[in-house]
Design a protein around this motif. Sequence first.
Motif, PDB file in Angstrom:
ATOM      1  N   UNK A 122      -1.266  -5.079  36.489  1.00 10.18           N
ATOM      2  CA  UNK A 122      -1.121  -5.808  37.843  1.00 10.18           C
ATOM      3  C   UNK A 122      -2.175  -6.601  38.154  1.00 10.18           C
ATOM      4  N   UNK A 123      -3.346  -6.595  37.242  1.00 14.77           N
ATOM      5  CA  UNK A 123      -3.981  -7.639  37.412  1.00 14.77           C
ATOM      6  C   UNK A 123      -3.701  -8.849  37.452  1.00 14.77           C
ATOM      7  N   UNK A 124      -2.965  -8.691  35.633  1.00  5.82           N
ATOM      8  CA  UNK A 124      -3.126 -10.281  35.252  1.00  5.82           C
ATOM      9  C   UNK A 124      -1.536 -10.570  36.062  1.00  5.82           C
ATOM     10  N   UNK A 125      -0.745  -9.561  36.435  1.00  4.91           N
ATOM     11  CA  UNK A 125       0.710 -10.492  37.219  1.00  4.91           C
ATOM     12  C   UNK A 125      -0.226 -11.157  38.717  1.00  4.91           C
ATOM     13  N   UNK A 126      -0.598 -10.366  39.331  1.00  2.49           N
ATOM     14  CA  UNK A 126      -2.091 -10.950  40.712  1.00  2.49           C
ATOM     15  C   UNK A 126      -2.013 -12.583  40.133  1.00  2.49           C
ATOM     16  N   UNK A 127      -2.984 -12.335  38.899  1.00  2.00           N
ATOM     17  CA  UNK A 127      -3.465 -13.965  38.186  1.00  2.00           C
ATOM     18  C   UNK A 127      -1.669 -14.562  38.170  1.00  2.00           C
ATOM     19  N   UNK A 128      -1.692 -14.533  37.460  1.00  3.66           N
ATOM     20  CA  UNK A 128       0.186 -15.173  37.364  1.00  3.66           C
ATOM     21  C   UNK A 128       1.266 -15.905  38.093  1.00  3.66           C
ATOM     22  N   UNK A 129       1.036 -14.617  39.264  1.00  4.33           N
ATOM     23  CA  UNK A 129       1.827 -15.313  40.521  1.00  4.33           C
ATOM     24  C   UNK A 129       0.775 -16.606  41.140  1.00  4.33           C
ATOM     25  N   UNK A 130      -0.028 -17.024  40.990  1.00  3.62           N
ATOM     26  CA  UNK A 130      -0.984 -17.710  41.890  1.00  3.62           C
ATOM     27  C   UNK A 130      -1.970 -17.043  43.132  1.00  3.62           C
ATOM     28  N   UNK A 131      -2.554 -16.262  43.203  1.00  2.00           N
ATOM     29  CA  UNK A 131      -2.886 -14.700  43.829  1.00  2.00           C
ATOM     30  C   UNK A 131      -4.132 -14.483  43.624  1.00  2.00           C
ATOM     31  N   UNK A 132      -4.811 -14.236  44.533  1.00  2.00           N
ATOM     32  CA  UNK A 132      -6.398 -13.490  44.166  1.00  2.00           C
ATOM     33  C   UNK A 132      -6.565 -12.653  45.003  1.00  2.00           C
ATOM     34  N   UNK A 133      -6.833 -11.529  43.670  1.00  3.97           N
ATOM     35  CA  UNK A 133      -6.811 -10.048  45.590  1.00  3.97           C
ATOM     36  C   UNK A 133      -7.212  -8.881  44.599  1.00  3.97           C
ATOM     37  N   UNK A 134      -8.143  -7.800  45.188  1.00  5.65           N
ATOM     38  CA  UNK A 134      -8.047  -7.226  44.369  1.00  5.65           C
ATOM     39  C   UNK A 134      -7.682  -5.961  44.710  1.00  5.65           C
ATOM     40  N   UNK A 135      -6.883  -5.713  45.861  1.00  4.87           N
ATOM     41  CA  UNK A 135      -6.332  -4.674  46.554  1.00  4.87           C
ATOM     42  C   UNK A 135      -5.244  -3.987  45.675  1.00  4.87           C
ATOM     43  N   UNK A 136      -5.527  -2.413  46.052  1.00  8.71           N
ATOM     44  CA  UNK A 136      -5.202  -1.868  44.655  1.00  8.71           C
ATOM     45  C   UNK A 136      -5.295  -1.388  43.251  1.00  8.71           C
ATOM     46  N   UNK A 137      -6.591  -2.430  43.016  1.00  4.58           N
ATOM     47  CA  UNK A 137      -6.474  -2.385  41.141  1.00  4.58           C
ATOM     48  C   UNK A 137      -7.647  -1.892  40.631  1.00  4.58           C
ATOM     49  N   UNK A 138      -7.879  -0.865  42.414  1.00  5.96           N
ATOM     50  CA  UNK A 138      -9.248   0.300  41.109  1.00  5.96           C
ATOM     51  C   UNK A 138      -8.649   1.037  40.167  1.00  5.96           C
ATOM     52  N   UNK A 139      -9.856   0.593  39.369  1.00  5.86           N
ATOM     53  CA  UNK A 139      -9.356   1.776  37.848  1.00  5.86           C
ATOM     54  C   UNK A 139      -9.915   2.917  37.874  1.00  5.86           C
TER      55      UNK A 139
END
Length: 308
Positions: A122-139
């Motif tokens: 999902x973190x990879x998808x954030x950048x591929x969608x031209x976004x910058x966010x860490x929402x929901x990405x805590x590992x």
Amino acid sequence: MKFCLIDAGIFIDKPELLDPLRAIGEVEVFNGIPAGTEEVIERAGDADVIAFGLMQFTEEMLDALPKLKVLQFIGTGMWNFVNVDYAQSRGIKVLNIDGYGSNAVAEFATAMALALAKNIPPADRVLKEDRWSIDGLMGKEMKGSTVGVVGTGSIGRLSAEKFAALGAEVIACDIYESDYLKENYKIQYKSMKEIFMEADIVTLHMKVTEENERIIDYKLLSLMKKDALLINVARAELVNTEDLYKALISGNLAGAAIDVYDSEPPTARDYQLAQLKNVIATPHIGYYTQEANDNSIKMTVSSILAAL
């Protein structure tokens, strides 16, 4: 004598590995899965030995190959790809190989667990969608996590070692307990129920038998922690796919990583499972490394020669 690698061209990275077969006969290599019985006959109708790694052999196909003496699967679990009893009733030896990719699969299971735990897809998808966010990405860290290894044969043992090296507390389940794991890694063996109740990550490494087919059902999955993860790089038949889908969409299970399917290519139901955002799905590539690939061809050639 004629040898046909009917669908295995993708595995022949080093043609010289087939030289022992060329020394005693003609060798033909084909790419891709045959479209049906007619194409099987076109490729291998006059073959004495067929090696295959991807396709499903039907009884109709076997009936259409009167010269066939040896059917060699380039992998483990030939029973999932051909009716072995039927082939043997026609005088065809059916063979597979074992252990060629144990480390490759163990590494893959570890990689899948890390990718899920760290939210890498999902973190990879954030950048591929031209976004910058860490929402929901805590590992989550592997160190201090409890990893349940179900099946501690050659692949499960290596997986247990790798998770232990990352600082995880490893627990295991197998009817044959490994003294090596208990003595060197202080791994405790527990019941299947305890594994699913206690583990943050469960990774499957069992062979399929009549006794354990679909053993991973909703009853077991519902015992898992809400933030737990399931890794299956072993056999699809171990898991009830409908129950896994239900657990994933209901929130009873945080995520799953899957590399094996009831039918390969998968059915529509498998693709539906693969499309869930909390699932990592790959096209059965856990074994597919350069090192394991070379091992598989060497072992396949040796197995064929021993059977002649």
